[in-house]
Design an enzyme around this catalytic site. Structure first.
Site, PDB file in Angstrom:
ATOM      1  N   LYS A  87       0.810  -1.210   0.000  1.00  0.00           N
ATOM      2  CA  LYS A  87       0.000   0.000   0.000  1.00  0.00           C
ATOM      3  C   LYS A  87       0.847   1.266   0.000  1.00  0.00           C
ATOM      4  O   LYS A  87       0.388   2.335  -0.421  1.00  0.00           O
ATOM      5  CB  LYS A  87      -0.927   0.010   1.212  1.00  0.00           C
ATOM      6  CG  LYS A  87      -2.039  -1.023   1.193  1.00  0.00           C
ATOM      7  CD  LYS A  87      -3.172  -0.615   0.300  1.00  0.00           C
ATOM      8  CE  LYS A  87      -4.374  -1.531   0.462  1.00  0.00           C
ATOM      9  NZ  LYS A  87      -5.510  -1.127  -0.383  1.00  0.00           N
ATOM     10  N   ASP A 136      -8.883  -0.087   6.261  1.00  0.00           N
ATOM     11  CA  ASP A 136      -8.787  -1.225   7.166  1.00  0.00           C
ATOM     12  C   ASP A 136      -7.435  -1.238   7.867  1.00  0.00           C
ATOM     13  O   ASP A 136      -7.195  -2.076   8.733  1.00  0.00           O
ATOM     14  CB  ASP A 136      -8.958  -2.534   6.399  1.00  0.00           C
ATOM     15  CG  ASP A 136     -10.393  -2.737   5.950  1.00  0.00           C
ATOM     16  OD1 ASP A 136     -11.288  -2.652   6.788  1.00  0.00           O
ATOM     17  OD2 ASP A 136     -10.607  -2.982   4.747  1.00  0.00           O
TER      18      ASP A 136
END
Length: 414
Positions: A87, A136
């Site tokens: 990410k 998340d």
């Protein structure tokens, strides 16, 4: 029963009837979403960041022998920029792209580059910009890191089941963290509402009508990881199969698109993998159109606990995926422990809960004769996994594997 659906225990496989034939070229419409040109731009920016280094590609001959496959390669994203996941490539790159667009608009200048983001004369202007997103864990950490490095403000929204460890990792970069009741999609809606109310700029990895540019930038950042893997394979034959985990679909779409455009007819079969409790892409494939799934999305694979498909990702995955699979939580936990043990002579590997869904699906498919035949898995198969995170929640990782990441890497306590 649908003849395109195969089951093995709680593992499910859906052979995608909408998949393009292998010889179908990557379309111009897809290049409007993700492209080699966009990849080159992303790679140039990301390579300039402090701490940039390629993550390792590991061969797993022991697992390949166990499964009766020709070769397995494992792209380990656990060390990416010290953030512990792939990410880091997406959210932070999208923050940079957004700030450059905003800076150019506010100054009326079209000649600015990414290097100008660090110029002292623009510091106050950038500091007055606030970016936000729902997460998340890993995407929010990347956005917070990108905002911290660029000097802008940041607000991150997490849902009620996100662990305190992941919350602390985000807050460590100076972001304000807001916990929202409900699931991931509730946090997405709260982030969008607050952005509208307070003038924040949403940096989401989920695209929806009217919101496409930033998610496109996020996905384009991910393509850097894919090209690294191809470069590291060198003269070895291209992979025949990729089992890639998905939440909203951004990572899977980036992998599918880059391999499709780069390798053409030699591209591997893409198998998109989700938790059985958060299966928006699987259900969308069954329906032939984007479908949202509700409920608590309560899966240990927290980074994949998403109920709504990213529309940009779907545009690539519907024709670009050979199959869709679902795996239960216990399969992911078992793979985490197996990788940590380094069985069959393979190196011990630290992999988080969301990193191993693809591996769990690949193992299940290879060990089930009907699934293996349907996917064309066998002794000549070359499988590539993208392990998307390491121990991004160290305490949870210790609880699952019985050891810390440091102990796994050193071989202690095996």
């Amino acid at each position: 029963m649908n003849p395109q659906v195969l089951t093995s225990g709680r593992v499910r496989l859906f052979l995608n009837p909408a998949a393009d034939a292998p010889q179908q070229a990557y379309r111009d419409a897809h290049r409007e979403i993700l492209s080699r040109r966009g990849f080159e731009a992303a790679r140039a920016v990301i390579a300039s960041w402090p701490g940039h280094a390629e993550t390792r590609l590991l061969a797993l001959p022991g697992l390949a022998r166990e499964l009766g496959l020709g070769r397995i390669d494992y792209k380990d994203e656990s060390t990416r920029f010290g953030l512990g996941s792939f990410k880091a490539l997406g959210g932070a790159y999208a923050v940079n792209r957004l700030l450059l667009r905003e800076l150019s608009q506010r100054t009326g200048r079209s000649d600015l580059s990414f290097a100008d983001l660090s110029r002292p004369e623009f510091r106050d202007l950038i500091a007055g910009i606030t970016v936000c997103c729902a997460t998340d864990g890993n995407h929010g950490r990347s956005v917070a890191w990108g905002a911290h490095n660029a000097g802008c403000a940041c607000v991150i929204y997490i849902h009620e089941t996100v662990s305190t460890g992941r919350e602390a990792a985000i807050a460590a970069f100076g972001a304000k963290v807001v916990r929202v009741r409900g699931n991931y999609d509730d946090a997405v809606r709260r982030a969008a509402q607050d952005a509208a109310d307070y003038g924040y700029f949403v940096v989401s990895d989920t695209s929806y009508p009217g919101y496409m540019d930033v998610p496109r930038d996020v996905m384009q950042g991910y393509s850097v990881m894919v090209q690294e893997a191809l470069d590291q394979l060198g003269d070895a034959p291209a992979p025949t199969h990729v089992f890639i985990q998905a939440g909203v679909g951004g990572l899977a779409a980036a992998v599918a698109a880059h391999l499709w455009e780069t390798l053409g007819p030699a591209r591997p079969r893409i198998i998109v993998v989700e938790p059985e409790k958060a299966d928006c892409l699987y259900q969308s494939a069954l329906a032939g159109k984007p479908v949202a799934v509700g409920g608590e999305l309560d899966t240990v694979m927290a980074g994949l606990a998403c109920g709504e498909v990213s529309l940009l990702a779907w545009d690539i995955l519907q024709p670009g995926s050979f199959a869709f699979m679902l795996v239960p939580d216990d399969a992911a936990l078992a793979v985490m422990r197996r990788l940590a043990n380094g069985e069959g002579g393979d190196p011990p590997i630290v992999a988080g809960e969301s990193a191993v869904a693809g591996v769990a699906a690949g193992m299940a498919a290879a060990q089930d004769p009907a699934m293996a035949a349907a996917l064309g898995l066998g002794p000549d198969s070359r499988v590539l996994f993208f392990a998307s995170e390491g121990d991004t929640d160290p305490e949870l990782y210790r609880q699952i594997t019985g050891r810390t990441a440091a102990e796994v890497r050193s071989g202690a306590g095996k």
